[in-house]
Motif scaffolding. Structure first.
Motif, PDB file in Angstrom:
ATOM      1  N   THR A   1       0.828  -1.209   0.000  1.00 13.84           N
ATOM      2  CA  THR A   1       0.000   0.000   0.000  1.00 13.84           C
ATOM      3  C   THR A   1       0.859   1.255   0.000  1.00 13.84           C
ATOM      4  OG1 THR A   1      -1.744  -1.186   1.203  1.00 13.84           O
ATOM      5  CG2 THR A   1      -1.834   1.214   1.231  1.00 13.84           C
ATOM      6  N   LEU A   2       1.938   1.248   0.782  1.00 14.29           N
ATOM      7  CA  LEU A   2       2.845   2.394   0.800  1.00 14.29           C
ATOM      8  C   LEU A   2       3.513   2.587  -0.555  1.00 14.29           C
ATOM      9  CD1 LEU A   2       4.539   1.945   4.302  1.00 14.29           C
ATOM     10  CD2 LEU A   2       2.849   3.671   3.629  1.00 14.29           C
ATOM     11  N   VAL A   3       3.955   1.492  -1.178  1.00 13.39           N
ATOM     12  CA  VAL A   3       4.589   1.594  -2.505  1.00 13.39           C
ATOM     13  C   VAL A   3       3.596   2.116  -3.521  1.00 13.39           C
ATOM     14  CG1 VAL A   3       5.561   0.233  -4.386  1.00 13.39           C
ATOM     15  CG2 VAL A   3       6.309  -0.193  -2.048  1.00 13.39           C
ATOM     16  N   THR A   4       2.363   1.623  -3.474  1.00 11.12           N
ATOM     17  CA  THR A   4       1.340   2.079  -4.418  1.00 11.12           C
ATOM     18  C   THR A   4       1.034   3.554  -4.226  1.00 11.12           C
ATOM     19  OG1 THR A   4       0.347  -0.136  -4.418  1.00 11.12           O
ATOM     20  CG2 THR A   4      -1.004   1.675  -5.234  1.00 11.12           C
ATOM     21  N   ALA A   5       0.959   3.980  -2.956  1.00  8.04           N
ATOM     22  CA  ALA A   5       0.640   5.381  -2.684  1.00  8.04           C
ATOM     23  C   ALA A   5       1.749   6.308  -3.165  1.00  8.04           C
ATOM     24  CB  ALA A   5       0.394   5.577  -1.189  1.00  8.04           C
TER      25      ALA A   5
ATOM     26  N   CYS B   1       4.529   5.573  -5.266  1.00  3.67           N
ATOM     27  CA  CYS B   1       4.970   5.423  -6.659  1.00  3.67           C
ATOM     28  C   CYS B   1       3.825   5.389  -7.663  1.00  3.67           C
ATOM     29  CB  CYS B   1       5.800   4.147  -6.819  1.00  3.67           C
ATOM     30  SG  CYS B   1       7.294   4.125  -5.814  1.00  3.67           S
ATOM     31  N   GLY B   2       2.604   5.260  -7.155  1.00  7.59           N
ATOM     32  CA  GLY B   2       1.483   5.173  -8.075  1.00  7.59           C
ATOM     33  C   GLY B   2       0.535   6.345  -7.990  1.00  7.59           C
TER      34      GLY B   2
ATOM     35  N   ILE C   1       7.369   8.990 -15.215  1.00  3.96           N
ATOM     36  CA  ILE C   1       7.749   7.837 -16.027  1.00  3.96           C
ATOM     37  C   ILE C   1       8.547   6.824 -15.202  1.00  3.96           C
ATOM     38  CG2 ILE C   1       9.060   7.091 -18.045  1.00  3.96           C
ATOM     39  CD1 ILE C   1       6.488   8.570 -18.701  1.00  3.96           C
ATOM     40  N   VAL C   2       9.419   7.326 -14.336  1.00  2.00           N
ATOM     41  CA  VAL C   2      10.336   6.435 -13.612  1.00  2.00           C
ATOM     42  C   VAL C   2       9.686   5.826 -12.377  1.00  2.00           C
ATOM     43  CG1 VAL C   2      12.531   6.348 -12.362  1.00  2.00           C
ATOM     44  CG2 VAL C   2      12.332   7.700 -14.450  1.00  2.00           C
ATOM     45  N   ALA C   3       8.892   6.601 -11.643  1.00  6.61           N
ATOM     46  CA  ALA C   3       8.349   6.136 -10.352  1.00  6.61           C
ATOM     47  C   ALA C   3       7.537   4.850 -10.469  1.00  6.61           C
ATOM     48  CB  ALA C   3       7.518   7.246  -9.703  1.00  6.61           C
TER      49      ALA C   3
END
Length: 551
Positions: A119-123, A125-126, A190-192
């Motif tokens: 969830t942290l990665v999605t928040a 980087c997404g 683009i990178v995140a």
């Protein structure tokens, strides 16, 4: 095999230690391993037996939000066995249900930690770079759709699309000016998502390895279940205390002496009734004497004493230790989807008090109501085979009837004993192209990473996840052991053990009965003749469907 938690220690992350008991560990660990499995949830349907069938309820968006077997099993078992409004449970003979529930809690805890990270990665980087995420998702979707096409031109077009997206990303990174907020955001956009993708895949892969290691360890001898939330961190931690109380209820209900008879399904949890032997004769006084008054409880007490001595003998035969217990059997319908345990002043911790057991034995032999049985149970093959012989004594006018019935609960379905297999594929060698070699593949592919990442933010809302992805529906009336038990007759040695067990038990029951009748001046000649005939028949016993009457 049981488990316990020391409430006195308030350290976080304590592990649940294992304790010994009479329950077989093989059956317990096999059932517990389902909590760590990453197979499709439909795989458990192969373990259904004739009487108890679990089902899978499909959600509204199963492709994205579907649960795997471990997720669905853990959730279903926790709700069914620990829920506040749960129904009564059927005893798990030959297994200990509490460790299974604890492993379901432990597996859910591991997955929850994974979902927090996802969830942290999605928040980060997404969501913060949503345009870039949508762009990459669109490219991946078109690439996957084109790759699945039978048209080679479309497949090549999909590959070209992915290459073009990569060139465009490189162009954005190199050609855009370096100063300004918007160019830097476009670069990060683009990178995140790409960085987030690699982080998510690494998180999913490490969790999958951890779960599979625990799955393997359970089937290789067993491990403890780590449940930090079950250990109170301070005296006011009501959540941990409530969880402990619910786990204690599971253990207490496992020890209940109330069972349920469901017609052709037999006594729930003990397996179907495969044999029945009846000794019924008229009570005639010995010559020149009068029969001393007695009740059926007096006969039962003698039989109880004799059965407890079964393991003793002149020969060292390795006869298993029997568990002798008084049972109160309550009738329920064949198609009943729930059972209710009795309550009142005569019930303590799901157990009927001794004086009430004696009353039922003497008085409730006919008509409506519960019945008394004396059971002798043998747990063998490390819990995979449970043999139960039930004895009931009834008296009608001048006739005494002693009935012995045999029940056999077979092994847990072989599905639960399968160990994890790594993913691999064969490829041709670079130089010796006519030879092949096997290479290992990651446990989590692209689709699996997407599934877990999409489900992660909804982990704290299980009803929504079940609505979208589906869930496992457990068979009712539910008991962990009998729900996925097979027939022992498919295993020659198990079948032999069941048939051989009948003879010594039957002879012990008859010997105790005749001894008790002699003490009360009853002529036992007819009983002795009948006992010899039944013992001879039991020596050549064969399994039958004793609960299916041909009428």
């Amino acid at each position: 095999m049981g488990a316990a938690v020391t409430i006195g220690s308030f350290g976080p992350g304590a592990q649940i230690p294992l304790q010994g008991s009479d329950a077989g560990t093989a059956a317990t660990f096999a059932l517990a391993s389902a909590a760590y499995r990453d197979s499709p949830v439909e795989a458990i349907l192969d373990a259904n037996n004739d009487w108890h069938k679990s089902t899978v309820k499909t959600g509204k968006m199963p492709k994205l939000f579907r649960p795997d077997l471990g997720e669905a099993f853990s959730r279903a078992v926790q709700v069914r066995m620990l829920g506040g409004a749960r129904k009564a449970l059927i005893q798990s003979f030959g297994a200990d249900p509490r460790p299974v529930v604890e492993h379901c809690l432990a597996a859910s805890g591991i997955r929850k930690q994974r979902d927090i990270k996802l969830t942290l990665v999605t928040a980060v980087c997404g969501v913060l770079f949503l345009p870039g995420l949508l762009l990459w998702l669109g490219v991946i979707y078109l690439r996957r759709k084109a790759a699945g096409s039978e048209n080679k031109r479309n497949s090549a077009l999909g590959t070209a699309l992915l290459v073009a997206a990569g060139l465009f990303a490189a162009l954005v990174l190199v050609k855009l000016p370096w100063d300004g907020l918007l160019p830097n955001y476009l670069r990060a956009m683009i990178v995140a998502p790409v960085i987030g993708w690699f982080l998510a895949r690494r998180i999913c892969e490490s969790t999958a390895v951890d779960l599979r290691e625990r799955w393997t360890a359970l089937l290789s001898g067993g491990i403890g279940a780590a449940i930090p939330e079950a250990v109170a961190k301070d005296p006011t931690d009501k959540a941990a205390q409530e969880l402990q109380a619910n786990l204690n209820k599971v253990s207490a209900e496992q020890l209940s002496n109330v069972a349920f008879y469901a017609g052709p399904k037999g006594i729930l949890g003990m397996g179907t009734r495969w044999g029945s032997w009846v000794m019924a004769e008229e009570l005639v006084p010995q010559a020149g004497k009068e029969i001393h008054d007695f009740r059926t409880w007096d006969i039962i007490r003698k039989i109880h004493t004799e059965l407890t001595l079964l393991e003793r003998g002149a020969l060292k035969t390795g006869f298993p230790k029997p568990t002798v217990k008084h049972w109160i059997v309550s009738p329920v319908g064949e198609g009943a989807d729930e059972v209710s345990r009795p309550s009142g002043d005569n019930i303590v911790n799901y157990e009927v008090k001794p004086h009430e057991i004696q009353r039922i034995c003497n008085d409730q032999q006919f008509g409506a109501g519960n019945r008394h049985y004396l059971g002798v149970q043998f747990t063998m093959w490390d819990g995979q085979l449970v043999l139960t012989m039930m004895v009931t004594v009834t008296a009608l006018h001048h006739t005494l009837r002693v009935e012995v019935t045999g029940h056999a609960l077979g092994p847990v379905h072989g599905f639960f004993g399968s160990k994890p297999k790594g993913k691999s594929k064969e490829v041709s060698k670079t130089v010796r192209f006519w030879e092949t070699r096997e290479i290992k593949l990651p446990l989590t592919d692209t689709d699996e990473v997407v599934r877990q990442a999409v489900r992660a933010p909804l982990t704290w809302f299980p009803p929504i996840l079940e609505f979208l992805g589906g869930k496992l529906v457990l068979p009712e009336p539910f008991g962990l052991r009998h729900a996925w038990a097979g027939q022992p007759w498919r295993n020659r040695f198990m079948a032999d053990d069941a048939l051989r067990m009948a003879t010594p038990v039957l002879r012990a029951v008859h010997a105790a009965t005749i001894k008790a009748l002699d003490e009360h001046n009853v002529d036992t000649d007819r009983f002795t003749s009948r006992a010899l005939g039944l013992a001879g028949g039991a020596a050549d016993a064969s399994p039958k469907k004793a609960d299916l009457y041909d009428a």
